[in-house]
Design an enzyme around this catalytic site. Structure first.
Site, PDB file in Angstrom:
ATOM      1  N   GLU A  60       0.839  -1.197   0.000  1.00  0.00           N
ATOM      2  CA  GLU A  60       0.000   0.000   0.000  1.00  0.00           C
ATOM      3  C   GLU A  60       0.871   1.243   0.000  1.00  0.00           C
ATOM      4  OE1 GLU A  60      -3.608   2.411   2.242  1.00  0.00           O
ATOM      5  OE2 GLU A  60      -3.005   0.461   3.042  1.00  0.00           O
ATOM      6  N   ASP A 135      -2.708  12.133  -3.001  1.00  0.00           N
ATOM      7  CA  ASP A 135      -2.868  13.577  -3.144  1.00  0.00           C
ATOM      8  C   ASP A 135      -3.408  13.872  -4.541  1.00  0.00           C
ATOM      9  OD1 ASP A 135      -2.561  16.366  -3.399  1.00  0.00           O
ATOM     10  OD2 ASP A 135      -0.862  16.365  -2.010  1.00  0.00           O
ATOM     11  N   THR A 208     -12.045   4.781   5.760  1.00  0.00           N
ATOM     12  CA  THR A 208     -11.251   5.606   6.662  1.00  0.00           C
ATOM     13  C   THR A 208     -12.138   6.681   7.295  1.00  0.00           C
ATOM     14  OG1 THR A 208     -10.655   7.221   4.957  1.00  0.00           O
ATOM     15  CG2 THR A 208      -9.251   5.269   5.161  1.00  0.00           C
ATOM     16  N   GLU A 211     -12.693   9.369   4.852  1.00  0.00           N
ATOM     17  CA  GLU A 211     -13.712   9.037   3.858  1.00  0.00           C
ATOM     18  C   GLU A 211     -15.112   9.171   4.443  1.00  0.00           C
ATOM     19  OE1 GLU A 211     -14.998   5.194   1.064  1.00  0.00           O
ATOM     20  OE2 GLU A 211     -13.296   5.077   2.439  1.00  0.00           O
TER      21      GLU A 211
END
Length: 230
Positions: A60, A135, A208, A211
């Site tokens: 990840e 980003d 998350t 999120e």
């Protein structure tokens, strides 16, 4: 004398924001890094040796505070997880999760992900690569800084095993469309949702806090899941 080639500095896709370490994060970096941290050296890693076993390997890029990656590692002890994050507080926080949850299937790198992928990860060694909420560099003049570019995707393709998964997610629709546009250049990948479509969030991807907060504000999230052809 041969003509010297001009030196071009690679445009980085991140800005290093150090942030303040908590005492716990600092302790974790000092005490746990020697066991779970992976220093950057320009040579290929032996992943079986690194994890001490053979297992499915998932990398990840940009794991943030590490909570979601730690959750994955806890729920799927049959897999090994290699996380890359440039920000020290996030690295320290993931190491705290590793300690708290007694995780043995996590290794951590604090370095430029492109350089790690290019110089440390062997070809055909990964079962999946996750790039979740990178980003977005939303200003048009900064789009060249986005990590999802043709050269990066070609590197991902080489590092994945046959049938390996490249999973991206973003909460910027413009970036999602950019990702799709770049991936169209690579016939070596299949869009698992169908050409031009986005995937529903798979069960293995934890939501998350970032999120969840965005969704409460009405922000969309776009998952793109591609599988490397044999």
């Amino acid at each position: 004398m041969p003509e010297e080639k001009p030196f071009y500095r690679r445009i980085r896709s991140f800005v290093r924001r150090e942030g303040r370490l908590t005492k716990g994060q600092q302790r974790a970096l000092e005490e746990l890094w020697p066991r779970f941290g992976v220093d950057f050296t320009p040579q290929l890693l032996d992943l079986d040796d690194l994890f001490g076993r053979q297992a499915p390997r998932i990398l990840e890029i940009g794991f943030g505070n590490g909570g979601a990656l730690a959750q994955l590692a806890q729920q799927h002890p049959e897999n090994d997880y290699f996380g890359i994050e440039v920000h020290r507080p996030g690295v320290g926080n993931l190491l705290l999760h590793v300690e708290q949850d007694q995780l043995s299937n996590v290794r951590v790198s604090q370095h430029d992900a492109v350089e790690v992928l290019e110089q440390q990860i062997p070809d055909n060694s990964l079962d999946a690569l996750y790039l979740l909420f990178p980003d977005p560099w939303h200003k048009k003049k900064h789009h060249k800084r986005r990590i999802v570019q043709s050269a990066f995707v070609e590197m991902v393709r080489a590092r994945l095993k046959s049938g390996g998964v490249f999973h991206m997610a973003t909460d910027w629709e413009d970036y999602a469309e950019h990702m799709q546009e770049v991936m169209r250049e690579f016939p070596g990948f299949d869009n698992t949702a169908g050409e031009g479509k986005f995937s529903p969030r798979p069960d293995y991807r934890p939501q998350t806090k970032f999120e969840q907060r965005g969704q409460k504000l009405g922000h969309g999230v776009w998952d793109l899941i591609y599988r490397k052809k044999g």
